[in-house]
Design an enzyme around this catalytic site. Structure first.
Site, short mmCIF file in Angstrom:
data_model
loop_
_atom_site.label_atom_id
_atom_site.label_comp_id
_atom_site.label_asym_id
_atom_site.label_seq_id
_atom_site.Cartn_x
_atom_site.Cartn_y
_atom_site.Cartn_z
N GLY A 132 2.98 -1.36 4.07
CA GLY A 132 3.14 1.03 4.12
C GLY A 132 3.69 0.71 3.04
N GLY A 133 4.46 1.54 4.24
CA GLY A 133 6.05 1.80 4.52
C GLY A 133 7.23 1.42 3.99
CD GLU A 185 -3.35 -2.69 7.70
OE1 GLU A 185 -2.65 -3.47 7.23
OE2 GLU A 185 -3.69 -1.58 7.43
N GLY A 218 2.83 1.63 10.74
CA GLY A 218 3.63 3.78 10.52
C GLY A 218 4.78 3.24 11.70
CG HIS A 274 -5.98 1.97 5.39
ND1 HIS A 274 -5.57 2.32 6.68
CD2 HIS A 274 -4.43 0.96 4.89
CE1 HIS A 274 -3.85 2.20 6.77
NE2 HIS A 274 -3.69 1.07 5.94
CB SER A 297 5.38 -1.86 12.06
OG SER A 297 5.65 -0.81 12.36
CD GLU A 315 -2.23 5.43 6.83
OE1 GLU A 315 -2.77 5.30 5.71
OE2 GLU A 315 -1.60 5.21 7.49
CG ASN A 370 -1.61 1.28 1.18
OD1 ASN A 370 -2.06 2.20 0.37
ND2 ASN A 370 -2.80 1.28 2.48
CD1 TRP A 371 3.66 1.30 -3.15
CD2 TRP A 371 3.73 2.01 -4.85
NE1 TRP A 371 4.62 0.49 -4.23
CE2 TRP A 371 4.08 1.46 -5.06
CE3 TRP A 371 2.96 3.31 -5.80
CZ2 TRP A 371 4.51 0.79 -6.31
CZ3 TRP A 371 4.04 3.18 -7.36
CH2 TRP A 371 4.34 1.70 -7.28
CE LYS A 372 -0.09 2.76 4.91
NZ LYS A 372 0.09 2.94 6.67
O1 LIG Z 1 -1.77 -0.30 5.00
C1 LIG Z 1 -0.61 -0.46 5.15
C2 LIG Z 1 -0.41 -0.98 6.83
O2 LIG Z 1 -1.49 1.20 7.39
C3 LIG Z 1 0.37 -1.18 7.08
O3 LIG Z 1 1.30 0.70 7.06
P1 LIG Z 1 3.45 0.71 8.20
O4 LIG Z 1 3.47 -0.85 6.71
O5 LIG Z 1 3.74 1.79 7.29
O6 LIG Z 1 3.41 0.37 8.81
#
Ligand SMILES: O=C[C@H](O)COP(=O)(O)O
Length: 248
Positions: A233-234, A166, A172, A94, A212, A96, A9-11
């Site tokens: 994510g990150g 999640e 994050g 999600h 994470s 967020e 998930n590149w956000k």
């Molecule tokens: O969609 C992915 C998640 O929100 C996890 O994000 P993260 O891997 O940066 O903690």
């Protein structure tokens, strides 16, 4: 037999040039054929990423969609628009979006239903906040979010859903749920699905862990019995890191 799904998930990251560069670095090196790999990128680069993944086994995903077919919804994107580009997966609910954009269990349910109607594969996110965890409400929260998101979803439709657990406090932050703990919550989510849809269907639904996930912890997480992949994510923004997770 469930095939694990590892989705990046590149956000809100990557303009076109960066997106294509990253996909090109990834696609030749995705060697693990025992997992499905999905990239959920911003709307603005979906078309470029679609072209870039051609000829590879990387699938295309979006990060959100609207539940209406069309209309006066300034700034929104419909399921048909995603299908038109060749999107296969869409992240829905999600944390967020729940936290910053007023996504509710009701809108999550509407989006899941519309995605299924349009033959998009929803990645439905559920998870508790730190406050809820500290109040020992994790199981109650994931049960409630899961059941509300699945209202009016048929047995047949359920077979097309991916669930992502999640814990919000792990996103994050560098903090991960312990693999055993994440596995236990995911096993519980499967029980919730079993109570509603029966064992056969519950055994078909992939349930990912997200929060994470990185190269250093991916193997331990993926080796848990009930965890069927990761929503990353990150670490999905760095080719080397994401490849290490995918090829775990
Ligand atoms: O969609 C992915 C998640 O929100 C996890 O994000 P993260 O891997 O940066 O903690």
């Amino acid at each position: 037999m469930r095939i694990p799904i590892i989705a990046g998930n590149w956000k809100m990251h990557n303009i076109a040039e960066e997106a294509v560069k990253l996909v090109n670095e990834l696609k030749a090196e995705v060697r693990n054929t025992d997992v499905k790999v999905v990239i959920c990128c911003p709307f603005t680069v979906l078309a470029e990423v679609k072209k870039a993944v051609e000829g590879s086994n990387i699938k295309l995903g979006a990060q959100n969609m609207h539940w209406e077919d069309k209309g006066a919804y300034t700034g929104e994107i419909s399921a048909d628009m995603l299908k038109d580009i060749g999107v296969e997966y869409v992240i829905i609910g999600h944390s967020e979006r729940r936290q910053y954009f007023n996504e509710t269990d009701e809108t999550v349910n509407k989006k899941v239903r519309k995605a299924l109607e349009k033959e998009l594969l929803p990645i439905l996110c559920v998870g508790e906040t730190l406050e809820e965890r500290e109040a020992d409400r994790t199981y109650e929260v994931v049960k409630s979010q899961t059941l509300k998101a699945l209202e009016n979803i048929t047995d047949e439709e359920m077979k097309s859903i991916v669930v992502a657990y999640e814990p919000v406090w792990a996103i994050g932050t560098g903090k991960t749920a312990s693999p055993e703990d994440a596995n236990a919550v995911i096993a519980y989510i499967r029980e919730v699905i079993k109570e509603k849809y029966g064992e056969d269907i519950s055994e078909l639904v992939p349930i990912q862990y997200g929060g994470s996930v990185k190269a250093a912890n991916a193997t331990e997480i993926m080796n848990q019995e009930d965890i069927d992949g990761a929503l990353v994510g990150g670490a999905s923004l760095k080719a080397e890191e994401f490849l290490a997770i995918v090829n775990f």
